[in-house]
Design a protein around this motif. Structure first.
Motif, PDB file in Angstrom:
ATOM      1  N   LEU A  18       0.829  -1.204   0.000  1.00  0.00           N
ATOM      2  CA  LEU A  18       0.000   0.000   0.000  1.00  0.00           C
ATOM      3  C   LEU A  18       0.868   1.260   0.000  1.00  0.00           C
ATOM      4  CD1 LEU A  18      -2.867  -1.097   2.404  1.00  0.00           C
ATOM      5  CD2 LEU A  18      -2.873  -1.071  -0.104  1.00  0.00           C
ATOM      6  N   ARG A  19       1.988   1.203   0.682  1.00  0.00           N
ATOM      7  CA  ARG A  19       2.927   2.340   0.683  1.00  0.00           C
ATOM      8  C   ARG A  19       3.540   2.535  -0.700  1.00  0.00           C
ATOM      9  NH1 ARG A  19       4.205   7.098   1.564  1.00  0.00           N
ATOM     10  NH2 ARG A  19       6.321   7.559   2.172  1.00  0.00           N
ATOM     11  N   LEU A  20       3.918   1.441  -1.357  1.00  0.00           N
ATOM     12  CA  LEU A  20       4.445   1.529  -2.722  1.00  0.00           C
ATOM     13  C   LEU A  20       3.420   2.159  -3.664  1.00  0.00           C
ATOM     14  CD1 LEU A  20       6.245  -1.916  -3.186  1.00  0.00           C
ATOM     15  CD2 LEU A  20       7.307   0.342  -3.304  1.00  0.00           C
ATOM     16  N   ALA A  21       2.164   1.748  -3.514  1.00  0.00           N
ATOM     17  CA  ALA A  21       1.096   2.298  -4.353  1.00  0.00           C
ATOM     18  C   ALA A  21       0.907   3.788  -4.085  1.00  0.00           C
ATOM     19  CB  ALA A  21      -0.205   1.535  -4.117  1.00  0.00           C
ATOM     20  N   GLU A  22       0.977   4.179  -2.838  1.00  0.00           N
ATOM     21  CA  GLU A  22       0.818   5.588  -2.469  1.00  0.00           C
ATOM     22  C   GLU A  22       1.932   6.443  -3.085  1.00  0.00           C
ATOM     23  OE1 GLU A  22       1.395   8.135   1.595  1.00  0.00           O
ATOM     24  OE2 GLU A  22       0.319   6.239   1.771  1.00  0.00           O
ATOM     25  N   ILE A  23       3.137   5.920  -3.080  1.00  0.00           N
ATOM     26  CA  ILE A  23       4.283   6.647  -3.613  1.00  0.00           C
ATOM     27  C   ILE A  23       4.252   6.719  -5.136  1.00  0.00           C
ATOM     28  CG2 ILE A  23       6.804   6.518  -3.917  1.00  0.00           C
ATOM     29  CD1 ILE A  23       6.889   5.305  -1.060  1.00  0.00           C
ATOM     30  N   ASN A  24       3.868   5.616  -5.794  1.00  0.00           N
ATOM     31  CA  ASN A  24       4.022   5.498  -7.243  1.00  0.00           C
ATOM     32  C   ASN A  24       2.761   5.701  -8.072  1.00  0.00           C
ATOM     33  OD1 ASN A  24       6.910   4.628  -7.544  1.00  0.00           O
ATOM     34  ND2 ASN A  24       6.181   3.108  -6.076  1.00  0.00           N
ATOM     35  N   CYS A  25       1.596   5.633  -7.461  1.00  0.00           N
ATOM     36  CA  CYS A  25       0.351   5.641  -8.230  1.00  0.00           C
ATOM     37  C   CYS A  25      -0.524   6.826  -7.856  1.00  0.00           C
ATOM     38  CB  CYS A  25      -0.419   4.342  -7.994  1.00  0.00           C
ATOM     39  SG  CYS A  25       0.556   2.881  -8.400  1.00  0.00           S
ATOM     40  N   LEU A  86       3.251 -10.181  -3.381  1.00  0.00           N
ATOM     41  CA  LEU A  86       1.959  -9.496  -3.333  1.00  0.00           C
ATOM     42  C   LEU A  86       1.956  -8.365  -4.349  1.00  0.00           C
ATOM     43  CD1 LEU A  86       2.150 -10.913  -0.479  1.00  0.00           C
ATOM     44  CD2 LEU A  86       0.573  -9.149   0.270  1.00  0.00           C
ATOM     45  N   TYR A  87       0.891  -8.318  -5.148  1.00  0.00           N
ATOM     46  CA  TYR A  87       0.676  -7.293  -6.164  1.00  0.00           C
ATOM     47  C   TYR A  87      -0.727  -6.730  -5.976  1.00  0.00           C
ATOM     48  CZ  TYR A  87       4.311  -9.825  -8.806  1.00  0.00           C
ATOM     49  OH  TYR A  87       5.472 -10.441  -9.206  1.00  0.00           O
ATOM     50  N   ILE A  88      -0.941  -5.496  -6.383  1.00  0.00           N
ATOM     51  CA  ILE A  88      -2.311  -4.988  -6.469  1.00  0.00           C
ATOM     52  C   ILE A  88      -2.825  -5.414  -7.834  1.00  0.00           C
ATOM     53  CG2 ILE A  88      -3.787  -2.943  -6.623  1.00  0.00           C
ATOM     54  CD1 ILE A  88      -1.979  -1.623  -4.565  1.00  0.00           C
ATOM     55  N   PHE A  89      -3.822  -6.293  -7.839  1.00  0.00           N
ATOM     56  CA  PHE A  89      -4.388  -6.747  -9.102  1.00  0.00           C
ATOM     57  C   PHE A  89      -5.320  -5.688  -9.679  1.00  0.00           C
ATOM     58  CE2 PHE A  89      -7.736  -8.996 -11.501  1.00  0.00           C
ATOM     59  CZ  PHE A  89      -6.949  -9.403 -12.555  1.00  0.00           C
ATOM     60  N   ARG A  90      -6.165  -5.128  -8.823  1.00  0.00           N
ATOM     61  CA  ARG A  90      -7.096  -4.087  -9.255  1.00  0.00           C
ATOM     62  C   ARG A  90      -7.521  -3.291  -8.032  1.00  0.00           C
ATOM     63  NH1 ARG A  90     -11.617  -6.776 -11.313  1.00  0.00           N
ATOM     64  NH2 ARG A  90     -10.318  -7.454 -13.017  1.00  0.00           N
ATOM     65  N   SER A  91      -7.734  -2.002  -8.233  1.00  0.00           N
ATOM     66  CA  SER A  91      -8.179  -1.169  -7.129  1.00  0.00           C
ATOM     67  C   SER A  91      -9.214  -0.160  -7.615  1.00  0.00           C
ATOM     68  CB  SER A  91      -6.994  -0.424  -6.506  1.00  0.00           C
ATOM     69  OG  SER A  91      -7.413   0.292  -5.373  1.00  0.00           O
ATOM     70  N   SER A  92     -10.205   0.063  -6.779  1.00  0.00           N
ATOM     71  CA  SER A  92     -11.207   1.093  -7.035  1.00  0.00           C
ATOM     72  C   SER A  92     -11.434   1.820  -5.715  1.00  0.00           C
ATOM     73  CB  SER A  92     -12.510   0.465  -7.539  1.00  0.00           C
ATOM     74  OG  SER A  92     -13.120  -0.297  -6.510  1.00  0.00           O
ATOM     75  N   LYS A  93     -12.345   2.767  -5.720  1.00  0.00           N
ATOM     76  CA  LYS A  93     -12.624   3.489  -4.478  1.00  0.00           C
ATOM     77  C   LYS A  93     -13.322   2.588  -3.469  1.00  0.00           C
ATOM     78  CE  LYS A  93     -12.711   7.989  -6.596  1.00  0.00           C
ATOM     79  NZ  LYS A  93     -13.469   9.145  -7.008  1.00  0.00           N
ATOM     80  N   LYS A  94     -13.996   1.524  -3.953  1.00  0.00           N
ATOM     81  CA  LYS A  94     -14.746   0.625  -3.070  1.00  0.00           C
ATOM     82  C   LYS A  94     -13.910  -0.521  -2.516  1.00  0.00           C
ATOM     83  CE  LYS A  94     -19.134   1.403  -5.422  1.00  0.00           C
ATOM     84  NZ  LYS A  94     -20.181   0.778  -6.219  1.00  0.00           N
ATOM     85  N   GLU A  95     -12.985  -1.047  -3.336  1.00  0.00           N
ATOM     86  CA  GLU A  95     -12.222  -2.219  -2.891  1.00  0.00           C
ATOM     87  C   GLU A  95     -10.890  -2.303  -3.622  1.00  0.00           C
ATOM     88  OE1 GLU A  95     -14.778  -5.510  -3.878  1.00  0.00           O
ATOM     89  OE2 GLU A  95     -14.021  -5.622  -5.911  1.00  0.00           O
ATOM     90  N   THR A  96      -9.967  -2.999  -2.988  1.00  0.00           N
ATOM     91  CA  THR A  96      -8.668  -3.294  -3.583  1.00  0.00           C
ATOM     92  C   THR A  96      -8.485  -4.802  -3.566  1.00  0.00           C
ATOM     93  OG1 THR A  96      -7.726  -1.196  -2.855  1.00  0.00           O
ATOM     94  CG2 THR A  96      -6.170  -2.954  -3.365  1.00  0.00           C
TER      95      THR A  96
END
Length: 173
Positions: A18-25, A86-96
């Protein structure tokens, strides 16, 4: 390692992911997490592009799991797990949806299996980066699992303009 230790390892990886996603996405990542499990060898393809297409197709049809049910499955397989990613496969405002992809020790040839059979499992959190984001720009976390128009546009620009420009500038240096 007991089941609680395994769960703690996975929770640390989730926090790192989640930290990686926050930094990069640029996406807002929902804290409402679900999980899918993937054996690395279940995806077919002779190259990374074919394997990615297979992975997306298969993962879209998988049942979503809670953290506890994912950990329960992984714990049963723990002695054979070599690497857990662990990878983020898909994320939306409702679920990750977090993909937990694992590689089994038993998938190795016999000689290497003898070397690693007693090793503890390795745990990693990873974000795949599209080629057009290599210069530190933020990108859509969903680019790999569909990406939408933003990814299509950025890929078009990269293939037709930016990549050619980089090659020309390297030739002149």
């Amino acid at each position: 390692m007991n089941q609680n230790d395994l769960k703690n390892h996975i929770k640390i990886c989730i926090a790192n992911l989640l930290r990686l996603a926050e930094i990069n996405c640029w996406n807002t990542i929902s804290p409402n997490l679900f999980f899918i499990l993937s054996d690395f060898n279940e995806f077919e393809g002779k190259n990374s592009f074919g394997r990615d297409r297979s992975r997306i197709r298969i993962n879209k049809s998988k049942e979503l799991l809670t953290l506890d049910s994912a950990v329960e499955f992984l714990y049963k397989e723990l002695d054979d797990l070599y690497d857990v990613n662990l990878y983020i496969f898909r994320s939306s405002k409702k679920e990750t949806i977090v993909e937990i992809q694992y590689y089994r020790k038993s998938n190795f040839d016999a000689d290497y299996f003898e070397v690693v059979k007693d090793n503890l499992s390795m745990f990693h959190s990873k974000i795949e980066i599209p080629v057009y984001a290599l210069e530190g720009k933020k990108f859509d976390v969903n680019w790999k699992s569909g990406g939408g128009w933003h990814h299509t546009w950025k890929s078009f620009l990269w293939r037709n303009f930016l990549y050619k420009h980089k090659i020309k500038s390297k030739k002149h240096n």
